[in-house]
Design a protein around this motif. Structure first.
Motif, PDB file in Angstrom:
ATOM      1  N   ILE A 331     -11.331  -2.298  13.999  1.00 15.04           N
ATOM      2  CA  ILE A 331     -10.591  -2.956  12.927  1.00 15.04           C
ATOM      3  C   ILE A 331      -9.570  -3.894  13.539  1.00 15.04           C
ATOM      4  O   ILE A 331      -8.938  -3.585  14.556  1.00 15.04           O
ATOM      5  CB  ILE A 331      -9.902  -1.924  12.004  1.00 15.04           C
ATOM      6  CG1 ILE A 331      -9.174  -2.636  10.865  1.00 15.04           C
ATOM      7  CG2 ILE A 331      -8.963  -1.017  12.775  1.00 15.04           C
ATOM      8  CD1 ILE A 331      -8.704  -1.691   9.778  1.00 15.04           C
ATOM      9  N   GLU A 332      -9.423  -5.069  12.933  1.00 16.28           N
ATOM     10  CA  GLU A 332      -8.467  -6.073  13.395  1.00 16.28           C
ATOM     11  C   GLU A 332      -7.779  -6.674  12.183  1.00 16.28           C
ATOM     12  O   GLU A 332      -8.399  -7.401  11.395  1.00 16.28           O
ATOM     13  CB  GLU A 332      -9.177  -7.171  14.187  1.00 16.28           C
ATOM     14  CG  GLU A 332      -8.230  -8.245  14.721  1.00 16.28           C
ATOM     15  CD  GLU A 332      -8.974  -9.318  15.500  1.00 16.28           C
ATOM     16  OE1 GLU A 332      -8.349 -10.342  15.837  1.00 16.28           O
ATOM     17  OE2 GLU A 332     -10.185  -9.141  15.760  1.00 16.28           O
ATOM     18  N   PRO A 333      -6.492  -6.372  11.972  1.00 19.10           N
ATOM     19  CA  PRO A 333      -5.783  -6.907  10.799  1.00 19.10           C
ATOM     20  C   PRO A 333      -5.691  -8.438  10.857  1.00 19.10           C
ATOM     21  O   PRO A 333      -5.516  -9.024  11.928  1.00 19.10           O
ATOM     22  CB  PRO A 333      -4.403  -6.261  10.890  1.00 19.10           C
ATOM     23  CG  PRO A 333      -4.584  -5.079  11.786  1.00 19.10           C
ATOM     24  CD  PRO A 333      -5.663  -5.450  12.754  1.00 19.10           C
ATOM     25  N   GLU A 334      -5.801  -9.034   9.685  1.00 22.71           N
ATOM     26  CA  GLU A 334      -5.703 -10.491   9.583  1.00 22.71           C
ATOM     27  C   GLU A 334      -4.371 -10.925   8.981  1.00 22.71           C
ATOM     28  O   GLU A 334      -3.875 -12.014   9.283  1.00 22.71           O
ATOM     29  CB  GLU A 334      -6.852 -11.041   8.733  1.00 22.71           C
ATOM     30  CG  GLU A 334      -6.871 -12.560   8.657  1.00 22.71           C
ATOM     31  CD  GLU A 334      -7.872 -13.067   7.625  1.00 22.71           C
ATOM     32  OE1 GLU A 334      -8.095 -14.283   7.585  1.00 22.71           O
ATOM     33  OE2 GLU A 334      -8.411 -12.244   6.871  1.00 22.71           O
ATOM     34  N   SER A 335      -3.769 -10.110   8.134  1.00 26.08           N
ATOM     35  CA  SER A 335      -2.520 -10.475   7.469  1.00 26.08           C
ATOM     36  C   SER A 335      -1.648  -9.237   7.350  1.00 26.08           C
ATOM     37  O   SER A 335      -2.050  -8.119   7.688  1.00 26.08           O
ATOM     38  CB  SER A 335      -2.795 -11.074   6.083  1.00 26.08           C
ATOM     39  OG  SER A 335      -3.392 -10.103   5.241  1.00 26.08           O
ATOM     40  N   ASP A 336      -0.436  -9.443   6.854  1.00 24.29           N
ATOM     41  CA  ASP A 336       0.476  -8.332   6.625  1.00 24.29           C
ATOM     42  C   ASP A 336       0.115  -7.622   5.319  1.00 24.29           C
ATOM     43  O   ASP A 336      -0.654  -8.125   4.492  1.00 24.29           O
ATOM     44  CB  ASP A 336       1.920  -8.834   6.558  1.00 24.29           C
ATOM     45  CG  ASP A 336       2.364  -9.447   7.878  1.00 24.29           C
ATOM     46  OD1 ASP A 336       1.825  -9.017   8.925  1.00 24.29           O
ATOM     47  OD2 ASP A 336       3.214 -10.359   7.849  1.00 24.29           O
ATOM     48  N   ILE A 337       0.724  -6.449   5.139  1.00 15.74           N
ATOM     49  CA  ILE A 337       0.513  -5.684   3.909  1.00 15.74           C
ATOM     50  C   ILE A 337       1.257  -6.382   2.763  1.00 15.74           C
ATOM     51  O   ILE A 337       2.438  -6.700   2.878  1.00 15.74           O
ATOM     52  CB  ILE A 337       1.002  -4.237   4.070  1.00 15.74           C
ATOM     53  CG1 ILE A 337       0.224  -3.529   5.190  1.00 15.74           C
ATOM     54  CG2 ILE A 337       0.867  -3.471   2.759  1.00 15.74           C
ATOM     55  CD1 ILE A 337       0.700  -2.112   5.461  1.00 15.74           C
ATOM     56  N   VAL A 338       0.535  -6.603   1.678  1.00 16.53           N
ATOM     57  CA  VAL A 338       1.115  -7.264   0.504  1.00 16.53           C
ATOM     58  C   VAL A 338       0.878  -6.382  -0.711  1.00 16.53           C
ATOM     59  O   VAL A 338      -0.005  -5.524  -0.724  1.00 16.53           O
ATOM     60  CB  VAL A 338       0.500  -8.665   0.286  1.00 16.53           C
ATOM     61  CG1 VAL A 338       0.829  -9.583   1.435  1.00 16.53           C
ATOM     62  CG2 VAL A 338      -1.006  -8.560   0.098  1.00 16.53           C
ATOM     63  N   THR A 339       1.698  -6.604  -1.738  1.00 17.94           N
ATOM     64  CA  THR A 339       1.563  -5.887  -3.005  1.00 17.94           C
ATOM     65  C   THR A 339       0.993  -6.829  -4.048  1.00 17.94           C
ATOM     66  O   THR A 339       1.590  -7.866  -4.348  1.00 17.94           O
ATOM     67  CB  THR A 339       2.916  -5.332  -3.468  1.00 17.94           C
ATOM     68  OG1 THR A 339       3.433  -4.456  -2.461  1.00 17.94           O
ATOM     69  CG2 THR A 339       2.762  -4.560  -4.768  1.00 17.94           C
ATOM     70  N   VAL A 340      -0.155  -6.465  -4.585  1.00 15.92           N
ATOM     71  CA  VAL A 340      -0.844  -7.294  -5.583  1.00 15.92           C
ATOM     72  C   VAL A 340      -1.130  -6.417  -6.793  1.00 15.92           C
ATOM     73  O   VAL A 340      -1.832  -5.411  -6.682  1.00 15.92           O
ATOM     74  CB  VAL A 340      -2.161  -7.875  -5.024  1.00 15.92           C
ATOM     75  CG1 VAL A 340      -2.847  -8.727  -6.091  1.00 15.92           C
ATOM     76  CG2 VAL A 340      -1.898  -8.682  -3.768  1.00 15.92           C
ATOM     77  N   GLY A 341      -0.572  -6.805  -7.941  1.00 14.39           N
ATOM     78  CA  GLY A 341      -0.822  -6.050  -9.163  1.00 14.39           C
ATOM     79  C   GLY A 341      -0.324  -4.623  -9.109  1.00 14.39           C
ATOM     80  O   GLY A 341      -0.903  -3.740  -9.740  1.00 14.39           O
ATOM     81  N   GLY A 342       0.739  -4.371  -8.328  1.00 15.35           N
ATOM     82  CA  GLY A 342       1.284  -3.025  -8.221  1.00 15.35           C
ATOM     83  C   GLY A 342       0.643  -2.161  -7.166  1.00 15.35           C
ATOM     84  O   GLY A 342       1.072  -1.016  -6.966  1.00 15.35           O
ATOM     85  N   SER A 343      -0.380  -2.649  -6.451  1.00 20.86           N
ATOM     86  CA  SER A 343      -1.056  -1.885  -5.406  1.00 20.86           C
ATOM     87  C   SER A 343      -0.922  -2.621  -4.075  1.00 20.86           C
ATOM     88  O   SER A 343      -0.779  -3.847  -4.030  1.00 20.86           O
ATOM     89  CB  SER A 343      -2.536  -1.683  -5.752  1.00 20.86           C
ATOM     90  OG  SER A 343      -2.680  -0.993  -6.967  1.00 20.86           O
ATOM     91  N   ARG A 344      -1.004  -1.870  -2.991  1.00 18.48           N
ATOM     92  CA  ARG A 344      -0.842  -2.437  -1.655  1.00 18.48           C
ATOM     93  C   ARG A 344      -2.212  -2.739  -1.056  1.00 18.48           C
ATOM     94  O   ARG A 344      -3.146  -1.933  -1.161  1.00 18.48           O
ATOM     95  CB  ARG A 344      -0.078  -1.459  -0.757  1.00 18.48           C
ATOM     96  CG  ARG A 344       1.295  -1.086  -1.282  1.00 18.48           C
ATOM     97  CD  ARG A 344       1.947  -0.055  -0.389  1.00 18.48           C
ATOM     98  NE  ARG A 344       2.204  -0.585   0.946  1.00 18.48           N
ATOM     99  CZ  ARG A 344       2.517   0.170   1.997  1.00 18.48           C
ATOM    100  NH1 ARG A 344       2.564   1.488   1.870  1.00 18.48           N
ATOM    101  NH2 ARG A 344       2.751  -0.393   3.174  1.00 18.48           N
ATOM    102  N   TYR A 345      -2.315  -3.893  -0.400  1.00 16.06           N
ATOM    103  CA  TYR A 345      -3.565  -4.310   0.252  1.00 16.06           C
ATOM    104  C   TYR A 345      -3.209  -5.014   1.558  1.00 16.06           C
ATOM    105  O   TYR A 345      -2.088  -5.512   1.753  1.00 16.06           O
ATOM    106  CB  TYR A 345      -4.375  -5.255  -0.640  1.00 16.06           C
ATOM    107  CG  TYR A 345      -4.768  -4.656  -1.977  1.00 16.06           C
ATOM    108  CD1 TYR A 345      -5.802  -3.737  -2.056  1.00 16.06           C
ATOM    109  CD2 TYR A 345      -4.107  -5.031  -3.157  1.00 16.06           C
ATOM    110  CE1 TYR A 345      -6.176  -3.189  -3.278  1.00 16.06           C
ATOM    111  CE2 TYR A 345      -4.468  -4.489  -4.368  1.00 16.06           C
ATOM    112  CZ  TYR A 345      -5.497  -3.570  -4.419  1.00 16.06           C
ATOM    113  OH  TYR A 345      -5.853  -3.027  -5.618  1.00 16.06           O
ATOM    114  N   GLN A 346      -4.209  -5.077   2.447  1.00 17.61           N
ATOM    115  CA  GLN A 346      -4.082  -5.817   3.699  1.00 17.61           C
ATOM    116  C   GLN A 346      -5.461  -6.318   4.109  1.00 17.61           C
ATOM    117  O   GLN A 346      -6.410  -5.527   4.204  1.00 17.61           O
ATOM    118  CB  GLN A 346      -3.500  -4.942   4.815  1.00 17.61           C
ATOM    119  CG  GLN A 346      -3.287  -5.701   6.124  1.00 17.61           C
ATOM    120  CD  GLN A 346      -2.787  -4.799   7.235  1.00 17.61           C
ATOM    121  OE1 GLN A 346      -2.974  -3.582   7.200  1.00 17.61           O
ATOM    122  NE2 GLN A 346      -2.144  -5.396   8.238  1.00 17.61           N
TER     123      GLN A 346
END
Length: 515
Positions: A331-346
């Motif tokens: 796994i290789e992250p591409e972006s930081d953790i963001v909150t979209v629609g009340g849920s966290r994604y990365q």
């Protein structure tokens, strides 16, 4: 006005402190505060009874089937035992007789056995006696509870199959996830307490009501929690030409959108354009009275309400029952953790391989970078080996599909090691009439498997159980074995703080208002 000693010393003046005067009772000679009757309270009560003429016993009619009380002449109201609403109802029954004689200052329940058919309330009444003296005294009223069926319950006792309105709730999908979730919402809000009968049906449930207004209220509730469309119909049962009275049976056909949470969808070009060129390959992250769609490769989110969906309906490309288990190799992250629609994604790039076939390794983009680690398992849709037959995909020329779309982290291995152990919570169920399977074990096993998966989804998703009442399991015993500590930390569970005590057992009909 008396001054403080320091003030008196500074001014050099002395003000005597005044004390209230006392007089002797004209009957017993006890020192007391003066009043217009010149009698102490004990002598006043011995000579005057302010509760004379007040009723000490009354009758209240109670329907044991629907737990409601009769408010004459023909209105039935439902209250909890020893609730403030019931106390107000009983006091109001006495107010017309009390207001002419005394003033009511306080009221409270007295303990009685629940099976005694008696309700006692203690009142404090006030009245002016003998030259304007105010006397206050307690007074106990006992209500005798008489059982009497209300009109709707008496009709139901005469003919259990009698109904006036039926709501046919349907969703044309190969699973019952939506109805398991909807069942918990109905129980939490008491939306089906007025249902005469609830029956199981292919692709849905049938709710029968003794009044058309109750059916309309239930349809409004379903419309507020799910994207639905419905139509109504009625059939003439009888007609009295003399009084010009028509009796109908009403039917409400309600269809729930086939789009469910965690479905993979290929949006039609028209819908994608109306949503700002979203997708076209999107996933459904939440379903309420609107559908929440998200592009897992860009984290763009769009909301589709019921009117927009039914104006141009579409079906999912793949449903959650077609998920395949993958193993995370890198796994290789591409972006930081963001909150979209009340849920966290990365966003992240991952290398995955099917658990059933490690010969093919895929590198795909996912929105679950904050949850996945090397060595974890994930559930996703296998588009590399699938043969989707969707007309909407043919409308996109040159559309390149990813090899797979990951949906959520998998806990299947840890759950298999914990199989057979009880959970710390339990759910209530509706009293649904299910037709016998006739020896078909597959149907019963399928229902049990769907319910088990629904329980697991509640453990994994806090947002899913936000509007659901989870009750403490009194039979739950925490494991004393230390070998399962790693599994307990790995498998998501429901915190004890979210559980409520089951004070009513499994009785789903208590505490709801009735008209």
């Amino acid at each position: 006005m008396a001054l403080n000693p320091s003030d008196q010393a500074s001014t050099g003046m002395f003000f005597p402190t005044q004390t209230p005067g006392t007089v002797l009772c004209c009957t017993c000679g006890v020192a007391m505060a003066p009043n217009p009757a010149n009698m102490c309270v004990r002598c006043l009560r011995s000579r005057v009874d302010i509760t004379e003429g007040l009723p000490r016993q009354a009758v209240v009619n109670f329907c044991p089937d629907c737990s409601s009380y009769l408010q004459p002449p023909n209105k039935w109201l439902r209250f909890n035992l020893e609730s403030q609403e019931l106390l107000h109802f009983l006091v109001k029954r006495l107010h017309t007789r009390f207001s002419r004689l005394v003033t009511l200052t306080h009221a409270e329940f007295m303990f009685t056995e629940p099976h005694s058919k008696r309700i006692k309330i203690r009142l404090r009444v006030r009245r002016e006696v003998m030259n304007g003296a105010i006397l206050e005294q307690p007074h106990i009223v006992e209500f005798v509870v008489h059982d009497k069926l209300c009109l709707s319950c008496s009709r139901l006792q005469a003919n259990p199959d009698q109904w006036v309105a039926a709501v046919q709730l349907r969703q044309h999908v190969p699973h019952r996830r939506t109805f398991l979730f909807l069942e918990q919402l109905i129980l939490r809000h008491g939306a089906a307490t007025r249902a005469v009968r609830i029956a199981d049906a292919p692709h849905g449930l049938d709710f029968f009501f003794a009044s058309r207004s109750h059916a309309i209220r239930f349809v409004d509730f379903v419309n507020s929690v799910a994207p639905v469309q419905y139509r109504t119909d009625k059939q003439l049962v009888s007609h009295d030409p003399k009084s010009n009275v028509y009796n109908y049976k009403h039917t409400f056909s309600v269809e729930i959108s086939p789009i469910c949470r965690e479905d993979l969808i290929c949006l039609p070009p028209k819908v994608a354009h109306s949503l700002g060129n979203l997708g076209p390959l999107v996933i459904c992250t939440k379903v309420s009275n609107s559908i929440v769609l998200m592009d897992p490769f860009t984290l763009r989110v769009a909301y589709l309400n019921a009117t927009q969906y039914w104006s141009d309906p579409f079906r999912p490309l793949l449903s959650s029952r077609q998920l395949v288990e993958y193993s995370i190799l890198d796994i290789e992250p591409e972006s930081d953790i963001v909150t979209v629609g009340g849920s966290r994604y990365q966003l992240a790039y991952v290398q995955v391989a099917r658990m059933s076939d490690f010969s093919n390794v895929f590198t795909v983009k996912t929105h679950l970078g904050h949850l996945l680690n090397v060595g974890d398992n994930a559930l996703g849709y296998d588009l590399f080996g699938a043969n989707p037959n969707d007309m909407e995909m043919d409308k996109y020329k040159g559309l390149v599909l990813p090899d797979c779309v990951l949906m959520k982290k998998s806990y299947e291995e840890a759950r298999a090691r914990r199989s057979g152990k009880q959970r710390n919570f339990k759910l209530k169920r509706l009293d649904i009439e299910v037709e016998p399977t006739g020896g078909r074990k597959g149907e019963e096993d399928k229902r049990n498997d769907e319910y088990r998966k629904f329980i697991e989804e509640l453990e994994e998703n806090p947002e899913l159980r936000f509007n659901i009442s989870l009750y403490k399991n009194d039979n739950y015993e925490p494991s004393e074995m230390g070998s399962s500590m790693a599994d307990a930390e790995e498998i998501p569970s429901v915190p004890v703080e979210e559980l409520v005590a089951d004070l009513e057992g499994l009785d789903i009909g208590d505490g709801q208002d009735q008209e």
